[in-house]
Enzyme design. Structure first.
Site, PDB file in Angstrom:
ATOM      1  N   LYS A  65       0.956  -1.252  -0.174  1.00 26.47           N
ATOM      2  CA  LYS A  65      -0.202  -0.136   0.154  1.00 26.47           C
ATOM      3  C   LYS A  65       0.844   1.315  -0.118  1.00 26.47           C
ATOM      4  O   LYS A  65       2.121   1.336   0.751  1.00 26.47           O
ATOM      5  CB  LYS A  65      -0.862  -0.141   1.055  1.00 26.47           C
ATOM      6  CG  LYS A  65      -1.887   0.917   1.614  1.00 26.47           C
ATOM      7  CD  LYS A  65      -2.903   0.782   2.605  1.00 26.47           C
ATOM      8  CE  LYS A  65      -3.915   1.742   2.782  1.00 26.47           C
ATOM      9  NZ  LYS A  65      -4.721   1.641   3.936  1.00 26.47           N
ATOM     10  N   SER A 116      -9.803   1.398   2.636  1.00 30.31           N
ATOM     11  CA  SER A 116      -8.978   2.180   1.974  1.00 30.31           C
ATOM     12  C   SER A 116      -7.905   1.441   1.215  1.00 30.31           C
ATOM     13  O   SER A 116      -7.329   1.923   0.304  1.00 30.31           O
ATOM     14  CB  SER A 116      -8.222   3.189   2.747  1.00 30.31           C
ATOM     15  OG  SER A 116      -7.604   2.689   3.603  1.00 30.31           O
ATOM     16  N   SER A 158      -9.594  -0.885   7.082  1.00 29.75           N
ATOM     17  CA  SER A 158      -9.201  -0.858   5.613  1.00 29.75           C
ATOM     18  C   SER A 158      -8.369  -2.196   5.157  1.00 29.75           C
ATOM     19  O   SER A 158      -8.016  -2.010   4.049  1.00 29.75           O
ATOM     20  CB  SER A 158      -8.540   0.553   5.623  1.00 29.75           C
ATOM     21  OG  SER A 158      -9.070   1.548   5.421  1.00 29.75           O
TER      22      SER A 158
HETATM   23  N1  GLN Z   1     -13.195   3.402   5.911  1.00 29.53           N
HETATM   24  C1  GLN Z   1     -12.666   3.860   7.369  1.00 29.53           C
HETATM   25  C2  GLN Z   1     -12.190   5.391   7.188  1.00 29.53           C
HETATM   26  O1  GLN Z   1     -12.508   5.804   6.432  1.00 29.53           O
HETATM   27  C3  GLN Z   1     -11.221   3.161   7.739  1.00 29.53           C
HETATM   28  C4  GLN Z   1     -10.319   3.524   6.983  1.00 29.53           C
HETATM   29  C5  GLN Z   1      -9.132   2.646   7.183  1.00 29.53           C
HETATM   30  O2  GLN Z   1      -8.970   1.720   8.302  1.00 29.53           O
HETATM   31  N2  GLN Z   1      -7.999   3.369   6.864  1.00 29.53           N
HETATM   32  O3  GLN Z   1     -11.903   5.983   8.133  1.00 29.53           O
END
Ligand code: GLN
Length: 502
Positions: A79, A154, A178
């Site tokens: 990532k 994400s 994410s």
């Molecule tokens: N979707 C969640 C957010 O937008 C989790 C994001 C993540 O785990 N990085 O905060």
């Protein structure tokens, strides 16, 4: 199966024994990426030369009789919020465009020491804020199972890279889901370890009390090997747990006989019927394997999403203050320093990141601190207590990973709250700091494009409970094959019925 397209553990074994070369394995994956990633867009950067050089050195070590490590020659995708020395690391934000870290994340060094070959950096929602990878400044990644759908987020690029067969392994980060949510939506295994299990040194911070790095893989066994490689104490991260990573691979075949497993009632509320069906099939399968499975209530988890969307933005607003146009990446020139700072942040951050910074700043501001941030912290404590109470009676818990299967690109972008709801099943264990993983478990109902998209079942365990979690995950994986077969049979039968009736 193509000899070069093996799961990670088998591929590493074949490379260590000299049966196949790391260079040929890496070349095969690079050529897949070159031909097919134009439509999926899992990668924001492919490291052809670096990967081939790393593979060559693995082959050289094999030739001289050295052991290049447990992931010898295995291609892996990272990532793009994990720092790679001298290689642009952008968080898929304009504000970091062109920034080359002067240091490397601990996980990246550990991967190299284990012989893994980094083939590229993957797309993410800007600064990991999002659930669909649509918030990236560099375009949207598509779900390999249905190109009109999101891969989740994400870490959508990493999940898609593994699902598309570009790499057998990838790393993501999980702050509120994410890793697990995109793993579920793309039909791969995704693991969020206990907070502190994996060093965060070199992971660009989003919400520091929640961020964890973890594996994506096509099998639970591969995910276990990858976590063994990246986990364990690191003095460079003050939150790193001072304990060695236990062997997870050893727990995999043990089954679930005698285990007590709870199905979290609150996390099953409001999920779509196809996802709910798979979760109840998973419960039945666990019972069939000799576990006692009962519904359990974790009452405060109902407030997980509300608490998370105060705590995470609050921490983000503080962490992202460092992007001031002076120290990293882009700068928009202006008449004085303050104007330059404003102009840089206005041009450099996307809409969702700005929304989080404002929400977080508001929640932390004098006069509102106790009402919002302080209260959210209290809810976090209640969630931890409720989970701990549940773990007095259960070894592990299960729940859906995502309330729905992958959704259409663009369908949730106009309504941030609807997007945030995608995380309702994953944030409670993030707030608790507990480990959780998503295991593919059959598929959902047929969608508008006539495709049945993957469903993930989530396995949750108490802090440091990775061994138990992997044991349950491996069991679910072993029975998921039967689920897939029965789905195929059902489809055939209904096709046969339709053609007979028609
Ligand atoms: N979707 C969640 C957010 O937008 C989790 C994001 C993540 O785990 N990085 O905060």
């Amino acid at each position: 199966m193509n000899a070069l397209n093996k799961p990670a553990i088998e591929l590493a074994a074949a490379i260590r024994s000299g049966e196949i070369s790391a260079v040929s394995a890496v070349e095969a994956r690079l050529s897949e990426i070159a031909t097919r990633d134009a439509e999926i867009a899992a990668f924001v950067q492919v490291l052809n030369e670096e990967a081939l050089a790393a593979a060559t050195s693995v082959d050289d070590r094999v030739a001289t009789g050295e052991d290049p490590g447990p992931l010898a020659g295995v291609p892996i995708a990272l990532k793009d919020n994990l720092c790679t020395r001298g290689i642009p690391t952008t968080c898929c934000s304009r504000i970091l465009e062109g920034w080359k870290p002067p240091y490397e994340a601990t996980v990246v060094s550990r991967l190299r020491n284990a012989g893994a070959v980094v083939v590229g950096k993957t797309n993410l929602d800007e600064f990991a804020m999002g659930s669909s990878t649509e918030n990236s400044a560099f375009g949207t990644t598509r779900n390999p199972h249905d190109l009109s759908c999101v891969p989740g987020g994400s870490s959508g690029g990493s999940a898609a890279a593994v699902a598309a067969g570009f790499t057998p392994l990838a790393l993501g980060s999980d702050t509120g889901g994410s890793i697990r949510q995109p793993a579920a939506l793309c039909g791969v295994v995704g693991v969020k370890p206990t907070y502190g299990r994996v060093s965060r040194y070199g992971l660009i911070a989003f919400a520091s009390s929640l961020d964890q790095i973890g594996p994506f893989a096509t099998s639970v066994a591969d995910a276990a090997t990858l976590l063994e490689v990246i986990g364990g104490h690191d003095p460079a991260d003050s939150t790193s747990i001072p304990e060695a990573m236990p062997s997870l691979s050893e727990c995999l075949g043990r089954g679930v006989e005698g285990m007590r497993i709870g199905l979290v009632a609150e996390l099953c509320d409001g999920v779509s019927s196809d996802v709910a069906r798979r979760v109840s099939e998973a419960s039945e399968a666990l019972a069939g394997g000799g576990a006692t499975v009962e519904e359990v209530s974790v009452p405060a988890s109902r407030f997980g999403l509300s608490a998370y969307y105060l705590i995470a933005p609050a921490e983000a607003s503080s962490n992202l203050a460092r992007y001031d146009g002076v120290r990293y990446g882009m700068r928009t020139e202006s008449s004085n320093a303050v104007e330059m700072n404003i102009a840089t942040r206005t041009a450099g951050f996307g809409e969702e990141v700005k929304r989080r910074i404002m929400l977080g700043t508001f929640a932390l501001s004098a006069g509102y601190y106790d009402a919002y941030y302080g209260k959210a912290l209290k809810v976090r404590t209640l969630i931890i207590e409720d989970f701990n109470r549940a773990y007095e009676h259960f070894d592990a818990l299960i729940a859906p990973t995502s309330p729905t299967t992958a959704f259409e690109i663009g369908s949730r972008t106009d309504d941030p709250l609807e997007m945030y709801l995608s995380d309702v099943c994953t944030v409670p264990s993030s707030l608790a700091g507990h480990p959780a993983m998503s295991v593919p478990f059959g598929s959902g109902d047929v969608n508008e494009n006539n495709i049945c998209l993957p469903v993930g079942v989530q396995v949750l365990a108490p802090a440091m409970g990775e061994e138990t979690m992997f044991r349950v995950g491996a069991f679910l994986e072993s029975v998921a094959v039967n689920v897939a077969e029965s789905v195929a049979r059902e489809a055939l039968t209904s096709e046969a019925l339709t053609s007979r009736d028609g």
